[in-house]
Design a protein around this motif. Structure first.
Motif, PDB file in Angstrom:
ATOM      1  N   UNK A  46      25.722 -39.269  39.288  1.00 50.32           N
ATOM      2  CA  UNK A  46      25.986 -40.288  38.264  1.00 50.32           C
ATOM      3  C   UNK A  46      27.317 -40.982  38.537  1.00 50.32           C
ATOM      4  N   UNK A  47      27.356 -42.313  38.387  1.00 45.76           N
ATOM      5  CA  UNK A  47      28.624 -43.009  38.587  1.00 45.76           C
ATOM      6  C   UNK A  47      29.669 -42.652  37.540  1.00 45.76           C
TER       7      UNK A  47
ATOM      8  N   UNK B 157      27.258 -44.703  30.008  1.00 46.20           N
ATOM      9  CA  UNK B 157      26.795 -46.029  30.421  1.00 46.20           C
ATOM     10  C   UNK B 157      27.500 -47.087  29.590  1.00 46.20           C
ATOM     11  N   UNK B 158      27.500 -48.316  30.100  1.00 45.69           N
ATOM     12  CA  UNK B 158      28.101 -49.431  29.395  1.00 45.69           C
ATOM     13  C   UNK B 158      27.186 -49.844  28.250  1.00 45.69           C
ATOM     14  N   UNK B 159      27.782 -50.158  27.126  1.00 40.13           N
ATOM     15  CA  UNK B 159      26.995 -50.619  25.981  1.00 40.13           C
ATOM     16  C   UNK B 159      26.310 -51.930  26.341  1.00 40.13           C
TER      17      UNK B 159
ATOM     18  N   UNK C 247      31.622 -54.606  23.795  1.00 43.31           N
ATOM     19  CA  UNK C 247      32.078 -53.370  24.441  1.00 43.31           C
ATOM     20  C   UNK C 247      32.902 -52.562  23.436  1.00 43.31           C
ATOM     21  N   UNK C 248      32.849 -51.274  23.557  1.00 47.79           N
ATOM     22  CA  UNK C 248      33.584 -50.420  22.641  1.00 47.79           C
ATOM     23  C   UNK C 248      34.703 -49.713  23.364  1.00 47.79           C
TER      24      UNK C 248
END
Length: 99
Positions: free
Chosen positions: A81-82, A91-93, A98-99
């Protein structure tokens, strides 16, 4: 003969929050009336001794049995996993900011 009138169509359009022109009301009155009439015809012949069908050819599911097998450990799953927090993928929202 169906009980669909222009007033019924206008009422249904109001419930659905759909703006209709008078020509659309007239058109839908006939179309919906035809649908109701056809359903009534089908209901006349759909007696308890007539078996209902959803498909003309008998079908069956071809699912395999749900048998648990060998799975990856958490460490193995996260190894490639990155980004992760040690127990979950990070993971990115994608919804909202973005949070």
């Amino acid at each position: 003969m169906s009980e669909i009138t222009p007033d019924v169509v206008r009422h249904l359009a109001g419930l659905a929050r759909i703006a209709l022109t008078e020509s659309e009301v007239a058109s839908l009155t006939g179309e919906l009336g035809s649908i109701v009439d056809n359903i009534a015809k089908v209901s006349e012949v759909a007696t308890p001794d007539v078996e209902g069908t959803s498909h003309p050819i008998p079908l069956q599911n071809v699912f395999r049995a749900d048998i648990p097998g060998v799975t990856l450990t958490t460490e193995q799953a996260l190894a490639g996993a990155p980004d992760h927090d040690g127990s979950r993928f990070r993971v990115t929202a994608i919804l909202g900011e973005e949070q």
